[in-house]
Scaffold this motif. Structure first.
Motif, short mmCIF file in Angstrom:
data_model
loop_
_atom_site.label_atom_id
_atom_site.label_comp_id
_atom_site.label_asym_id
_atom_site.label_seq_id
_atom_site.Cartn_x
_atom_site.Cartn_y
_atom_site.Cartn_z
N LEU A 6 7.47 -9.57 4.43
CA LEU A 6 8.69 -9.34 3.36
C LEU A 6 8.54 -10.42 2.30
N PRO A 7 9.11 -10.47 0.53
CA PRO A 7 9.38 -11.47 -0.01
C PRO A 7 9.61 -12.75 0.55
N PRO A 8 9.58 -13.95 0.09
CA PRO A 8 10.45 -14.74 -0.29
C PRO A 8 11.61 -14.58 -0.59
N GLY A 9 12.52 -15.74 -0.01
CA GLY A 9 13.42 -15.16 -0.46
C GLY A 9 14.86 -14.24 0.49
N VAL A 10 13.64 -13.32 0.99
CA VAL A 10 15.02 -12.65 1.89
C VAL A 10 14.43 -12.98 3.40
N VAL A 11 16.18 -12.30 4.28
CA VAL A 11 16.41 -12.87 5.40
C VAL A 11 16.74 -12.12 6.11
N PHE A 12 16.32 -12.35 7.45
CA PHE A 12 16.06 -10.56 7.74
C PHE A 12 16.51 -11.17 9.71
N THR A 80 21.75 -7.77 -2.05
CA THR A 80 20.80 -6.58 -1.65
C THR A 80 20.37 -6.86 -0.20
N GLY A 81 20.63 -5.43 0.29
CA GLY A 81 20.17 -5.51 2.16
C GLY A 81 19.51 -3.64 1.85
N THR A 82 19.31 -4.24 2.90
CA THR A 82 18.70 -2.39 4.00
C THR A 82 18.21 -3.07 4.85
N ILE A 83 18.68 -1.44 5.68
CA ILE A 83 18.59 -1.43 7.84
C ILE A 83 17.76 -0.52 8.02
N THR A 84 16.90 -0.50 8.86
CA THR A 84 15.75 0.50 9.41
C THR A 84 15.89 0.40 11.02
N HIS A 85 15.78 1.79 11.43
CA HIS A 85 16.15 1.49 13.34
C HIS A 85 14.84 2.57 14.21
N ASP A 86 14.56 2.95 14.60
CA ASP A 86 13.27 3.68 14.80
C ASP A 86 13.32 3.10 16.20
N ARG A 87 12.57 3.96 17.31
CA ARG A 87 12.58 4.05 18.82
C ARG A 87 12.74 2.51 19.40
N GLY A 88 13.21 2.12 19.29
CA GLY A 88 13.50 0.63 20.05
C GLY A 88 13.34 -0.82 19.20
N ARG A 90 14.88 -2.21 15.24
CA ARG A 90 16.54 -2.25 14.73
C ARG A 90 15.78 -4.06 13.68
N CYS A 91 16.48 -3.70 12.61
CA CYS A 91 16.04 -4.27 11.58
C CYS A 91 17.19 -4.55 10.12
N ALA A 92 17.55 -5.27 10.44
CA ALA A 92 18.15 -5.61 8.42
C ALA A 92 17.39 -6.55 7.83
N ALA A 93 17.19 -6.25 6.71
CA ALA A 93 16.91 -8.04 5.68
C ALA A 93 18.22 -7.48 3.98
N VAL A 94 18.54 -8.59 3.82
CA VAL A 94 19.01 -9.09 2.99
C VAL A 94 18.29 -9.81 1.97
N ALA A 95 19.50 -10.04 0.88
CA ALA A 95 18.60 -11.50 -0.36
C ALA A 95 19.71 -11.76 -1.70
N ARG A 96 20.21 -12.64 -2.21
CA ARG A 96 20.65 -12.67 -3.26
C ARG A 96 20.08 -11.83 -4.24
N VAL A 97 20.91 -11.06 -4.93
CA VAL A 97 20.27 -10.22 -6.43
C VAL A 97 19.99 -11.44 -7.30
N ALA A 98 20.11 -12.50 -7.58
CA ALA A 98 19.82 -14.05 -8.68
C ALA A 98 18.41 -13.72 -7.72
N ASP A 99 17.76 -13.21 -7.12
CA ASP A 99 15.74 -13.51 -6.51
C ASP A 99 15.25 -12.09 -6.35
N ILE A 220 12.16 -7.64 -8.25
CA ILE A 220 12.41 -9.51 -7.87
C ILE A 220 12.65 -9.03 -9.43
N ASN A 221 14.18 -9.75 -9.52
CA ASN A 221 14.66 -10.30 -10.17
C ASN A 221 13.58 -11.42 -11.29
N SER A 222 12.16 -11.29 -12.20
CA SER A 222 11.88 -11.82 -12.31
C SER A 222 12.14 -12.81 -13.47
N ASP A 223 13.60 -13.18 -13.88
CA ASP A 223 14.02 -13.55 -15.12
C ASP A 223 14.40 -15.27 -14.37
#
Length: 291
Positions: A6-12, A80-88, A90-99, A220-223
């Protein structure tokens, strides 16, 4: 585990299994009320549990994670965020759109059958490269890595472009030494992002000792993004799985690391990757850990 890609700035928040006792919000209960199976309800509930914990770690107030008309999760404003799951798993990762403007993660444990032929999922160049990689290192599940990379890239592409991409409409290039990939979208250029048309998404991949493939892609939001380093103890050049490293995938060497035991009664793990000063190139789509 997924923090390694995961890139820095992402919480999971990730979990193995489906710990009992998590209460959904009434609005989320309504979404899953007609679930076709107990398994579907469990994976949805645990996925939302991970999302709630990751959002709390990010500093967001409690609230339901609903489903939009496109069936994608609806995140709070400026998140912004995302969720994934497969056999056994589960994970969610979120981040500020500013980053991070968008992020996509995918888990592939080999339990999802391929419902269409590879000729309908991949282009000639992808099939040639898969054959080469399989010949060099047959013990690595390159086909699942490619499939998972496309899934993660599509999740990161859609929130910005609002266009769905078919499997043959993106070409994935896997770097077996760096543990990275680039998904070039073969459609008309997407929206302008960071001053340039969005033409694809890059990310990283890893394979755990038990064969679980994990991929992550982001834009990323490179600005406003302030570059950082990876979580402490993880090399920027070596993305280690729970037993081997993709950086060594073509050498035939299996690193003798000890795989962590998966508890019989797992509990979710939430972590905000450590950030330390480091120089990172600023481009519209970052590669690997620099996304």
């Amino acid at each position: 585990m997924i923090e390694r890609i995961l890139p820095p700035g992402v919480v999971f928040s990730e979990v193995f299994g489906d710990p009992p006792g998590h209460a959904l919000f009434p609005e989320e209960e309504a979404i899953i009320a007609g679930a076709p199976s107990v398994e579907r309800r469990r994976e949805f509930t645990t996925g939302r549990r991970c999302a709630h914990r990751a959002l709390a770690e990010l500093g967001c107030p409690p609230g339901p994670v609903l489903k939009g008309p496109d069936k994608a999760p609806v995140w709070p404003d400026e998140v912004t965020g995302t969720i994934t799951h497969d056999r056994g798993y589960r994970c969610a990762a979120v981040a500020r759109v500013a980053d991070i403007l968008s992020i996509g993660i995918d888990a592939n444990a080999g339990s999802r059958p391929v419902t269409v032929g590879w000729d309908r999922m991949t282009g000639p160049a992808e099939r040639r490269r898969l054959a080469e990689l399989a010949a060099e290192r047959p013990d690595v599940p390159w086909d699942r890595i490619l499939f998972s990379a496309k899934e993660a890239a599509f999740k990161a592409w859609y929130p910005l472009a609002r266009t769905k991409v078919g499997m043959r409409q993106a070409e994935v290039l896997i770097d077996p030494d760096r543990g990275t990939f680039r998904a070039n979208v073969l459609l008309a250029p997407g929206p302008e992002v960071n001053g340039r048309p969005l033409t694809g998404v890059s990310g990283q991949w890893m394979v755990a000792e038990d064969g679980l493939v994990l991929t992550a892609a982001s834009v990323i939001n490179s600005d406003r993004y302030r570059p950082g380093a990876r979580a402490q103890g993880v090399s920027a050049a070596v993305v280690a799985g729970r037993g081997w490293s993709p950086a060594r995938a073509t050498s035939g060497h299996v690193r003798p690391t000890r795989a962590p035991r998966i508890p019989s009664s797992p509990t979710p793990h939430t972590r905000h990757p450590a950030v330390a000063p480091a120089a990172v190139p600023r481009t519209d789509v970052q590669r690997g850990v620099q996304m």
